[in-house]
Structures are given as structure tokens and as C-alpha cells.
Scaffold this motif. Structure first.
Motif, PDB file in Angstrom:
ATOM      1  N   LEU A  45      -1.044  28.151 -21.243  1.00  0.00           N
ATOM      2  CA  LEU A  45      -0.365  28.565 -20.013  1.00  0.00           C
ATOM      3  C   LEU A  45      -0.070  27.344 -19.162  1.00  0.00           C
ATOM      4  N   VAL A  46       1.219  27.169 -18.811  1.00  0.00           N
ATOM      5  CA  VAL A  46       1.658  26.048 -17.987  1.00  0.00           C
ATOM      6  C   VAL A  46       2.301  26.590 -16.717  1.00  0.00           C
ATOM      7  N   VAL A  47       1.628  26.379 -15.581  1.00  0.00           N
ATOM      8  CA  VAL A  47       2.167  26.779 -14.269  1.00  0.00           C
ATOM      9  C   VAL A  47       2.010  25.590 -13.327  1.00  0.00           C
ATOM     10  N   PHE A  48       2.800  24.582 -13.554  1.00  0.00           N
ATOM     11  CA  PHE A  48       2.714  23.309 -12.854  1.00  0.00           C
ATOM     12  C   PHE A  48       3.560  23.324 -11.586  1.00  0.00           C
ATOM     13  N   LYS A  49       2.931  22.977 -10.459  1.00  0.00           N
ATOM     14  CA  LYS A  49       3.651  22.747  -9.202  1.00  0.00           C
ATOM     15  C   LYS A  49       4.484  23.955  -8.788  1.00  0.00           C
ATOM     16  N   LYS A  50       3.832  25.112  -8.677  1.00  0.00           N
ATOM     17  CA  LYS A  50       4.538  26.348  -8.340  1.00  0.00           C
ATOM     18  C   LYS A  50       4.156  26.912  -6.972  1.00  0.00           C
ATOM     19  N   GLY A  51       3.138  26.345  -6.327  1.00  0.00           N
ATOM     20  CA  GLY A  51       2.719  26.870  -5.023  1.00  0.00           C
ATOM     21  C   GLY A  51       1.812  28.080  -5.116  1.00  0.00           C
ATOM     22  N   ILE A  52       1.153  28.256  -6.244  1.00  0.00           N
ATOM     23  CA  ILE A  52       0.244  29.386  -6.438  1.00  0.00           C
ATOM     24  C   ILE A  52      -1.029  29.166  -5.620  1.00  0.00           C
ATOM     25  N   THR A  53      -1.420  30.184  -4.873  1.00  0.00           N
ATOM     26  CA  THR A  53      -2.636  30.097  -4.062  1.00  0.00           C
ATOM     27  C   THR A  53      -3.785  30.922  -4.634  1.00  0.00           C
ATOM     28  N   ASN A  54      -3.474  31.873  -5.501  1.00  0.00           N
ATOM     29  CA  ASN A  54      -4.495  32.788  -6.008  1.00  0.00           C
ATOM     30  C   ASN A  54      -4.284  32.995  -7.512  1.00  0.00           C
ATOM     31  N   PHE A  55      -5.283  32.611  -8.299  1.00  0.00           N
ATOM     32  CA  PHE A  55      -5.200  32.780  -9.743  1.00  0.00           C
ATOM     33  C   PHE A  55      -5.942  34.022 -10.220  1.00  0.00           C
ATOM     34  N   LYS A  56      -6.172  34.963  -9.317  1.00  0.00           N
ATOM     35  CA  LYS A  56      -6.786  36.237  -9.725  1.00  0.00           C
ATOM     36  C   LYS A  56      -5.929  36.864 -10.825  1.00  0.00           C
ATOM     37  N   GLY A  57      -6.573  37.299 -11.862  1.00  0.00           N
ATOM     38  CA  GLY A  57      -5.888  37.840 -13.034  1.00  0.00           C
ATOM     39  C   GLY A  57      -6.031  36.934 -14.230  1.00  0.00           C
ATOM     40  N   ILE A  58      -6.413  35.671 -13.983  1.00  0.00           N
ATOM     41  CA  ILE A  58      -6.583  34.720 -15.081  1.00  0.00           C
ATOM     42  C   ILE A  58      -7.704  35.171 -16.020  1.00  0.00           C
ATOM     43  N   GLU A  59      -8.594  36.022 -15.500  1.00  0.00           N
ATOM     44  CA  GLU A  59      -9.716  36.488 -16.315  1.00  0.00           C
ATOM     45  C   GLU A  59      -9.260  37.324 -17.513  1.00  0.00           C
ATOM     46  N   ALA A  60      -8.051  37.872 -17.445  1.00  0.00           N
ATOM     47  CA  ALA A  60      -7.546  38.686 -18.556  1.00  0.00           C
ATOM     48  C   ALA A  60      -7.025  37.829 -19.712  1.00  0.00           C
ATOM     49  N   PHE A  61      -6.868  36.536 -19.466  1.00  0.00           N
ATOM     50  CA  PHE A  61      -6.389  35.621 -20.507  1.00  0.00           C
ATOM     51  C   PHE A  61      -7.577  35.167 -21.360  1.00  0.00           C
ATOM     52  N   THR A  62      -8.134  36.095 -22.082  1.00  0.00           N
ATOM     53  CA  THR A  62      -9.415  35.868 -22.758  1.00  0.00           C
ATOM     54  C   THR A  62      -9.303  34.942 -23.960  1.00  0.00           C
ATOM     55  N   ASN A  63      -8.095  34.723 -24.463  1.00  0.00           N
ATOM     56  CA  ASN A  63      -7.907  33.820 -25.595  1.00  0.00           C
ATOM     57  C   ASN A  63      -7.254  32.504 -25.189  1.00  0.00           C
ATOM     58  N   LEU A  64      -7.202  32.251 -23.892  1.00  0.00           N
ATOM     59  CA  LEU A  64      -6.568  31.042 -23.383  1.00  0.00           C
ATOM     60  C   LEU A  64      -7.366  29.807 -23.790  1.00  0.00           C
ATOM     61  N   LYS A  65      -6.664  28.846 -24.402  1.00  0.00           N
ATOM     62  CA  LYS A  65      -7.296  27.595 -24.815  1.00  0.00           C
ATOM     63  C   LYS A  65      -6.901  26.423 -23.918  1.00  0.00           C
ATOM     64  N   ARG A  66      -5.674  26.456 -23.421  1.00  0.00           N
ATOM     65  CA  ARG A  66      -5.177  25.332 -22.618  1.00  0.00           C
ATOM     66  C   ARG A  66      -4.525  25.858 -21.351  1.00  0.00           C
ATOM     67  N   LEU A  67      -5.067  25.449 -20.209  1.00  0.00           N
ATOM     68  CA  LEU A  67      -4.529  25.852 -18.907  1.00  0.00           C
ATOM     69  C   LEU A  67      -4.084  24.614 -18.149  1.00  0.00           C
ATOM     70  N   TYR A  68      -2.795  24.551 -17.856  1.00  0.00           N
ATOM     71  CA  TYR A  68      -2.216  23.454 -17.087  1.00  0.00           C
ATOM     72  C   TYR A  68      -1.694  24.040 -15.776  1.00  0.00           C
ATOM     73  N   ALA A  69      -2.457  23.854 -14.699  1.00  0.00           N
ATOM     74  CA  ALA A  69      -2.126  24.488 -13.426  1.00  0.00           C
ATOM     75  C   ALA A  69      -2.260  23.510 -12.265  1.00  0.00           C
ATOM     76  N   SER A  70      -1.847  22.274 -12.504  1.00  0.00           N
ATOM     77  CA  SER A  70      -1.961  21.250 -11.464  1.00  0.00           C
ATOM     78  C   SER A  70      -0.889  21.425 -10.388  1.00  0.00           C
ATOM     79  N   TYR A  71      -1.143  20.803  -9.252  1.00  0.00           N
ATOM     80  CA  TYR A  71      -0.208  20.793  -8.119  1.00  0.00           C
ATOM     81  C   TYR A  71       0.146  22.211  -7.661  1.00  0.00           C
ATOM     82  N   ASN A  72      -0.903  22.994  -7.425  1.00  0.00           N
ATOM     83  CA  ASN A  72      -0.763  24.282  -6.771  1.00  0.00           C
ATOM     84  C   ASN A  72      -1.627  24.262  -5.514  1.00  0.00           C
ATOM     85  N   ASN A  73      -1.924  25.412  -4.947  1.00  0.00           N
ATOM     86  CA  ASN A  73      -2.671  25.464  -3.683  1.00  0.00           C
ATOM     87  C   ASN A  73      -3.906  26.355  -3.765  1.00  0.00           C
TER      88      ASN A  73
END
Length: 279
Positions: free
Chosen positions: A54-82
Motif C-alpha cells: 500500500l502506497v499513500v505518499f503525501k496525501k494529507g491523511i490524518t487517520n489511518f483507522k481501518g488499516i487493521e483490516a489489511f491483515t496480509n499487508l507486507k509493505r506500507l509506504y505512508a510518509s508525508y501525511n499528518n
């Protein structure tokens, strides 16, 4: 006429996870992950469970609630958010994590035992917990945070960047395979590196260090000790040393070297010199 009762209507609420941040959900839609294509604060758990990267780079996200459902996630790229917090306790398959340049104050990684690389630089971190469970961790960046003490227990770790913090206490005695330690611009007065005999790069500049305890670091080729309060330094046991930066240590007049030891790149103050005998 057909009649429907409450009991006869299939309740599918458990099929979904809540996504309260509309920006996060919009990105999931644009990535083709949220299959209903509507910003409605919910995501099918099956959609989330199918994702490994999952790549969500520099999007202005303030809340990652729901990420818990990504139970098979191996790589999370979520830099430059809030984001100010994130719960990764259900993401047990994670091996690569990039949450740099957010606004996290604490993070618990105790469930992420498969982590190999973690980028957490440029946050507001005062505490990182659970890292000792990550027995595969090789690279860790905690630069530009607000940590005051840090104990590293990961024997797997090879590269640690923890510069630009407020460290007054640091213990890496169990990190016996550490090759790179970048810990400049902190508030350390002493540092003990006797267990870290595999070090190749050491940057401890811009602290308040009066004493560094070494052992025989035969692989060390880069050493930056400038802008400290050292009174003596012996590099004669570092046969591969090729770059030495020792300037701006007001009371460090002499740096001891081995006979015929050649250090190609030097940066010293005009009152400093290299000598075989510093007595």
C-alpha cells in the motif's frame, strides 16, 4: 405481498471495516482497493485483506483507522501525511514500514515481528515500544524525533539512524551486528561501543561527549566525532579508517594513531594533530 422482518434481512456490517478519514478512503478508491467506489466510511474487509503493498505518499491523511483490516499487508509506504497515531497490531505480516514525516508521538511495534525495515524519521516520537520483538529488523531510522533515551536490543539490526533527537541515554550493547550508527546532534555525554565491533560508519558529531569507549573496531572506515568535548582519542586500532572528522573538540589536541597509519580524508582544527604518542 412479501414482508421483510429485521431478522430476515442479512446483516453484512461485519463484512466491513470503518474508514473515518475521507482522504484515506478516496485514495483507496483511486488505487482500486475500495471496490464500491464510494466515499461512505466503509471498506470491505475482503478488499483490504487482498492487499500486500500500500502506497499513500503525501496525501494529507490524518487517520489511518481501518488499516487493521489489511491483515496480509507486507509493505506500507505512508510518509508525508499528518497522522498522530496508528495501530499496526493486526498487521503482523509487515516487513517494510515507512511512516516518516507524519506527526506520531508514540508507536507500538510489538506485533510486527517480521519487520525488516522501518522508517520513522521526522515525527514527534518520544517513545517507541515493541522493537525487541522484531528479530529480523535490519534497518531503522528514528532521526528527527524527540527521544531522550533509547535501548536497542535487536541483534539483527545493521543500520541505525537516530540523529537529531534529545538523547541523553543510549545503549546498543545487544546490537552486536550494527554496521552503521548515525547519532549526531543529540545530548549524549558518554557512549559505550565495546560490543559493536562490526561498526563501519560512526557519526557522533554535535553532542556533549567527553568519553567514547571503543574496542578493536577493525571494520571502521568512517568516524565523525567533531563538535564534542573529547580530551583524548585513540584510533590506532582502526586499520581501515579512511575518513576522520575530529574538528571543534576544544580540549582534544592530539589523536593517537598507529605507526604508518594512513587516513586519506581528514578534517581537524588547526590546534589538533595526529601522533603515535600523545603523552
Amino acid at each position: 405481498m412479501l414482508s421483510c422482518t429485521k431478522d430476515s434481512i442479512e446483516d453484512r456490517s461485519t463484512d466491513y471495516v470503518t474508514i473515518p478519514d475521507p482522504i484515506f478512503e478516496k485514495e483507496l478508491i483511486e488505487l482500486g482497493i475500495d471496490s464500491d467506489g464510494i466515499v461512505n466510511k466503509k471498506l470491505l474487509k475482503t478488499d483490504a485483506a487482498s492487499i500486500e503493498r500500500l502506497v499513500v505518499f503525501k496525501k494529507g491523511i490524518t487517520n489511518f483507522k481501518g488499516i487493521e483490516a489489511f491483515t496480509n499487508l507486507k509493505r506500507l509506504y505512508a510518509s508525508y501525511n499528518n497522522a498522530t497515531q496508528i495501530d499496526l497490531s493486526a498487521n503482523t505480516e509487515l516487513d517494510t514500514l515507512d511512516l516518516s514525516a507524519n506527526a506520531l508521538t508514540t508507536i507500538n511495534l510489538s506485533a510486527n515481528i517480521k519487520l525488516k525495515k522501518a522508517d520513522l524519521y521526522d515525527n514527534l516520537l518520544t517513545e517507541v515500544t515493541g522493537l525487541s520483538n522484531s528479530h529480523m529488523l535490519s534497518y531503522l531510522s528514528l532521526s528527527s524525533n524527540y527521544l531522550t533515551s533509547f535501548t536497542l536490543k535487536n541483534s539483527s539490526l545493521k543500520h541505525l539512524l537516530i540523529d537529531n533527537n534529545d538523547l541523553v541515554s543510549f545503549d546498543a550493547s545487544l546490537a552486536v551486528n550494527l554496521k552503521t550508527l548515525v547519532i549526531y546532534t543529540n545530548k549524549l555525554q558518554t557512549i559505550n561501543l565495546t560490543s559493536n565491533t562490526k561498526l563501519e560508519v560512526l557519526r557522533v558529531a554535535d553532542n556533549k561527549i567527553t568519553d567514547i569507549t571503543f574496542s578493536e573496531h577493525k571494520e571502521l572506515y568512517y568516524l565523525s566525532i567533531s563538535d564534542n568535548l573529547l580530551t583524548n582519542m585513540d584510533v590506532s586500532n582502526f586499520p581501515k579508517l579512511a575518513q576522520l572528522y575530529g574538528h571543534r573538540n576544544p580540549n582534544l589536541k592530539c589523536i593517537k594513531i598507529h605507526t604508518n597509519q594512513d587516513i586519506p580524508t581528514l578534517s581537524l582544527s588547526n590546534y589538533q594533530q595526529l601522533k603515535v604518542d600523545c603523552n
